[in-house]
Design a protein around this motif. Structure first.
Motif, PDB file in Angstrom:
ATOM      1  N   PRO A 194       4.584  25.800   5.032  1.00 57.05           N
ATOM      2  CA  PRO A 194       5.353  24.881   4.195  1.00 57.05           C
ATOM      3  C   PRO A 194       5.317  23.422   4.668  1.00 57.05           C
ATOM      4  CG  PRO A 194       6.577  26.896   4.508  1.00 57.05           C
ATOM      5  CD  PRO A 194       5.371  26.989   5.396  1.00 57.05           C
ATOM      6  N   GLY A 195       5.292  23.204   5.978  1.00 57.26           N
ATOM      7  CA  GLY A 195       5.315  21.837   6.502  1.00 57.26           C
ATOM      8  C   GLY A 195       3.949  21.212   6.693  1.00 57.26           C
ATOM      9  N   SER A 196       2.891  21.964   6.381  1.00 59.92           N
ATOM     10  CA  SER A 196       1.539  21.444   6.639  1.00 59.92           C
ATOM     11  C   SER A 196       0.850  20.937   5.372  1.00 59.92           C
ATOM     12  CB  SER A 196       0.673  22.520   7.293  1.00 59.92           C
ATOM     13  OG  SER A 196       0.429  23.576   6.377  1.00 59.92           O
ATOM     14  N   TYR A 197       1.636  20.654   4.353  1.00 63.59           N
ATOM     15  CA  TYR A 197       1.049  20.150   3.104  1.00 63.59           C
ATOM     16  C   TYR A 197       0.434  18.767   3.294  1.00 63.59           C
ATOM     17  CZ  TYR A 197       5.412  17.441   2.813  1.00 63.59           C
ATOM     18  OH  TYR A 197       6.457  16.589   3.081  1.00 63.59           O
ATOM     19  N   SER A 198      -0.453  18.390   2.392  1.00 56.85           N
ATOM     20  CA  SER A 198      -0.983  17.028   2.358  1.00 56.85           C
ATOM     21  C   SER A 198      -0.536  16.385   1.045  1.00 56.85           C
ATOM     22  CB  SER A 198      -2.513  17.032   2.472  1.00 56.85           C
ATOM     23  OG  SER A 198      -3.093  17.760   1.408  1.00 56.85           O
ATOM     24  N   MET A 199      -0.849  15.122   0.874  1.00 56.20           N
ATOM     25  CA  MET A 199      -0.454  14.392  -0.323  1.00 56.20           C
ATOM     26  C   MET A 199      -1.675  13.755  -0.976  1.00 56.20           C
ATOM     27  SD  MET A 199       2.956  14.665  -0.461  1.00 56.20           S
ATOM     28  CE  MET A 199       3.426  13.411  -1.630  1.00 56.20           C
ATOM     29  N   ASP A 200      -1.918  14.110  -2.221  1.00 57.52           N
ATOM     30  CA  ASP A 200      -2.893  13.352  -3.011  1.00 57.52           C
ATOM     31  C   ASP A 200      -2.173  12.103  -3.497  1.00 57.52           C
ATOM     32  OD1 ASP A 200      -5.005  15.063  -2.769  1.00 57.52           O
ATOM     33  OD2 ASP A 200      -4.756  16.010  -4.730  1.00 57.52           O
ATOM     34  N   LYS A 203       6.784   5.286 -10.342  1.00 54.00           N
ATOM     35  CA  LYS A 203       6.720   5.107 -11.797  1.00 54.00           C
ATOM     36  C   LYS A 203       6.536   3.634 -12.156  1.00 54.00           C
ATOM     37  CE  LYS A 203       9.262   6.145 -16.052  1.00 54.00           C
ATOM     38  NZ  LYS A 203      10.514   6.708 -16.620  1.00 54.00           N
ATOM     39  N   GLU A 204       7.285   2.755 -11.492  1.00 56.68           N
ATOM     40  CA  GLU A 204       7.188   1.317 -11.765  1.00 56.68           C
ATOM     41  C   GLU A 204       5.790   0.780 -11.464  1.00 56.68           C
ATOM     42  OE1 GLU A 204       7.761  -2.718 -12.505  1.00 56.68           O
ATOM     43  OE2 GLU A 204       8.882  -0.981 -13.226  1.00 56.68           O
ATOM     44  N   PHE A 205       5.171   1.304 -10.409  1.00 59.31           N
ATOM     45  CA  PHE A 205       3.850   0.826  -9.996  1.00 59.31           C
ATOM     46  C   PHE A 205       2.717   1.702 -10.534  1.00 59.31           C
ATOM     47  CE2 PHE A 205       6.572  -1.547  -7.302  1.00 59.31           C
ATOM     48  CZ  PHE A 205       5.870  -2.673  -6.918  1.00 59.31           C
ATOM     49  N   LYS A 206       3.070   2.718 -11.309  1.00 57.25           N
ATOM     50  CA  LYS A 206       2.086   3.638 -11.883  1.00 57.25           C
ATOM     51  C   LYS A 206       1.181   4.231 -10.794  1.00 57.25           C
ATOM     52  CE  LYS A 206       2.242   1.596 -16.475  1.00 57.25           C
ATOM     53  NZ  LYS A 206       3.371   2.444 -16.858  1.00 57.25           N
ATOM     54  N   VAL A 207       1.820   4.641  -9.711  1.00 57.64           N
ATOM     55  CA  VAL A 207       1.117   5.249  -8.578  1.00 57.64           C
ATOM     56  C   VAL A 207       1.232   6.763  -8.691  1.00 57.64           C
ATOM     57  CG1 VAL A 207       1.180   5.589  -6.077  1.00 57.64           C
ATOM     58  CG2 VAL A 207       1.416   3.301  -7.027  1.00 57.64           C
ATOM     59  N   PHE A 208       0.086   7.430  -8.600  1.00 59.45           N
ATOM     60  CA  PHE A 208       0.065   8.893  -8.620  1.00 59.45           C
ATOM     61  C   PHE A 208       0.229   9.418  -7.199  1.00 59.45           C
ATOM     62  CE2 PHE A 208      -2.492  12.632  -7.626  1.00 59.45           C
ATOM     63  CZ  PHE A 208      -1.890  13.577  -8.459  1.00 59.45           C
ATOM     64  N   TYR A 209       1.059  10.427  -7.015  1.00 62.14           N
ATOM     65  CA  TYR A 209       1.116  11.163  -5.751  1.00 62.14           C
ATOM     66  C   TYR A 209       1.624  12.570  -6.015  1.00 62.14           C
ATOM     67  CZ  TYR A 209       6.170  10.137  -5.637  1.00 62.14           C
ATOM     68  OH  TYR A 209       7.506  10.044  -5.935  1.00 62.14           O
ATOM     69  N   ALA A 210       1.120  13.522  -5.252  1.00 60.90           N
ATOM     70  CA  ALA A 210       1.506  14.921  -5.450  1.00 60.90           C
ATOM     71  C   ALA A 210       1.223  15.721  -4.184  1.00 60.90           C
ATOM     72  CB  ALA A 210       0.727  15.524  -6.621  1.00 60.90           C
ATOM     73  N   LYS A 211       2.072  16.697  -3.928  1.00 59.18           N
ATOM     74  CA  LYS A 211       1.891  17.584  -2.776  1.00 59.18           C
ATOM     75  C   LYS A 211       0.718  18.527  -3.003  1.00 59.18           C
ATOM     76  CE  LYS A 211       6.389  18.338  -0.593  1.00 59.18           C
ATOM     77  NZ  LYS A 211       7.420  19.360  -0.309  1.00 59.18           N
ATOM     78  N   VAL A 212      -0.030  18.755  -1.943  1.00 61.22           N
ATOM     79  CA  VAL A 212      -1.089  19.772  -1.952  1.00 61.22           C
ATOM     80  C   VAL A 212      -0.704  20.793  -0.883  1.00 61.22           C
ATOM     81  CG1 VAL A 212      -3.532  20.251  -1.608  1.00 61.22           C
ATOM     82  CG2 VAL A 212      -2.825  18.073  -2.636  1.00 61.22           C
ATOM     83  N   PHE A 253       0.838  -1.206   0.000  1.00 56.93           N
ATOM     84  CA  PHE A 253       0.000   0.000   0.000  1.00 56.93           C
ATOM     85  C   PHE A 253       0.867   1.248   0.000  1.00 56.93           C
ATOM     86  CE2 PHE A 253      -2.283   3.323   2.504  1.00 56.93           C
ATOM     87  CZ  PHE A 253      -3.297   3.569   1.596  1.00 56.93           C
ATOM     88  N   PHE A 254       0.507   2.232  -0.828  1.00 52.51           N
ATOM     89  CA  PHE A 254       1.214   3.510  -0.880  1.00 52.51           C
ATOM     90  C   PHE A 254       0.416   4.551  -0.110  1.00 52.51           C
ATOM     91  CE2 PHE A 254       2.829   1.166  -4.445  1.00 52.51           C
ATOM     92  CZ  PHE A 254       4.142   1.585  -4.599  1.00 52.51           C
ATOM     93  N   GLY A 255       1.067   5.216   0.840  1.00 51.15           N
ATOM     94  CA  GLY A 255       0.380   6.226   1.633  1.00 51.15           C
ATOM     95  C   GLY A 255       1.381   7.100   2.363  1.00 51.15           C
ATOM     96  N   TYR A 256       0.926   7.788   3.410  1.00 48.53           N
ATOM     97  CA  TYR A 256       1.834   8.605   4.225  1.00 48.53           C
ATOM     98  C   TYR A 256       1.261   8.740   5.621  1.00 48.53           C
ATOM     99  CZ  TYR A 256      -1.163  12.763   3.314  1.00 48.53           C
ATOM    100  OH  TYR A 256      -2.206  13.658   3.226  1.00 48.53           O
ATOM    101  N   THR A 257       2.115   8.943   6.602  1.00 47.05           N
ATOM    102  CA  THR A 257       1.702   8.853   8.002  1.00 47.05           C
ATOM    103  C   THR A 257       0.764   9.970   8.439  1.00 47.05           C
ATOM    104  OG1 THR A 257       3.633  10.089   8.797  1.00 47.05           O
ATOM    105  CG2 THR A 257       3.856   7.698   8.632  1.00 47.05           C
ATOM    106  N   GLN A 258       0.827  11.133   7.780  1.00 50.24           N
ATOM    107  CA  GLN A 258      -0.034  12.243   8.180  1.00 50.24           C
ATOM    108  C   GLN A 258      -1.342  12.299   7.394  1.00 50.24           C
ATOM    109  OE1 GLN A 258       2.011  15.953   9.225  1.00 50.24           O
ATOM    110  NE2 GLN A 258       3.949  14.879   8.958  1.00 50.24           N
ATOM    111  N   CYS A 259      -1.605  11.244   6.649  1.00 48.64           N
ATOM    112  CA  CYS A 259      -2.858  11.123   5.898  1.00 48.64           C
ATOM    113  C   CYS A 259      -4.035  11.099   6.883  1.00 48.64           C
ATOM    114  CB  CYS A 259      -2.815   9.828   5.085  1.00 48.64           C
ATOM    115  SG  CYS A 259      -4.310   9.464   4.161  1.00 48.64           S
ATOM    116  N   PRO A 260      -5.054  11.933   6.679  1.00 47.42           N
ATOM    117  CA  PRO A 260      -6.135  12.026   7.655  1.00 47.42           C
ATOM    118  C   PRO A 260      -7.212  10.954   7.556  1.00 47.42           C
ATOM    119  CG  PRO A 260      -6.491  13.595   5.898  1.00 47.42           C
ATOM    120  CD  PRO A 260      -5.177  12.926   5.599  1.00 47.42           C
ATOM    121  N   ASP A 261      -7.325  10.260   6.417  1.00 47.07           N
ATOM    122  CA  ASP A 261      -8.468   9.365   6.257  1.00 47.07           C
ATOM    123  C   ASP A 261      -8.160   8.044   5.566  1.00 47.07           C
ATOM    124  OD1 ASP A 261      -8.131  10.544   3.686  1.00 47.07           O
ATOM    125  OD2 ASP A 261      -9.611  12.081   4.166  1.00 47.07           O
TER     126      ASP A 261
END
Length: 199
Positions: free
Chosen positions: A155-161, A141-150, A67-75
């Motif tokens: 500056p440090g309070s961004y989220s990730m799509d 790129k290998e897994f064709k996973v999209f992710y981008a900063k929002v 699974f691709f994600g990040y620790t500060q993901c809210p949901d």
């Protein structure tokens, strides 16, 4: 010559029968999206939250959920990880043959220390994986996973799509499934049992 011809016909008939049996073998009825034979999502080179370099080959002999994600993901991320934790409980003793991997798409903030606290909180057997920005991009790129900063208010309070789904590999390390997030543990448990039943 006749004996040779007869032997050849017997061998041919055996081979044809074997091919027919293979062709007639029923496909597994997965609840999630069947990706068997997908030409990408083959491997990764990252570091786990214990500091050990990892590739997919390290987990051969187990069914792997990635699974691709990040620790500060809210949901989505905590929900998905909780579903995987519930799935492991439902698998009982069979859970020992499953490895869940959490790959961060936020290497800027998700340090080894943070991953070592976050990921095992869902299940002690789960592993968090991280890399440099370049390594993360290569795996994405290998897994064709999209992710981008929002951008956030600071500056440090961004989220990730990011892509909200998990890849599932069989015991031989072959890609088999794309599991949707937010569907509850039952479909994943069903599919993991099918894969675990295969040699």
């Amino acid at each position: 010559m006749k004996k040779l011809l007869a032997f050849g016909l017997i061998v041919l008939s055996v081979l044809l029968a074997a091919c027919e049996r293979r062709a007639a073998a029923p496909r597994l009825e997965f609840k999630n999206t069947d990706l068997t034979g997908l030409p990408y999502a083959k491997d990764f080179a990252l570091t786990d939250h214990n500091g050990k370099s990892r590739t997919l080959a390290d987990f051969k002999g187990k069914v792997v959920v990635l699974f691709f994600g990040y620790t500060q993901c809210p949901d989505v991320c905590p929900t998905t990880m909780a579903e995987m934790s519930a799935a492991m409980k439902e698998l009982g003793a069979d859970a020992a043959q499953v490895q869940v991997l959490f790959v961060t798409v936020d290497p800027e903030r998700d340090t080894r220390q943070l991953l070592s606290e976050y990921v095992p909180a869902f299940d002690q057997r789960f592993l968090g994986l991280y890399g440099t920005a370049e390594q993360t991009a290569a795996v994405g790129k290998e897994f064709k996973v999209f992710y981008a900063k929002v951008p956030g208010k600071t500056p440090g309070s961004y989220s990730m799509d990011h892509t909200a789904a998990s890849y599932v590999f069989d015991k031989q390390g072959k890609i088999r499934l794309l599991a949707r997030s937010g569907q509850g543990p039952a479909p994943l448990v069903h599919d993991l049992k099918l894969l675990l039943a295969q040699s």
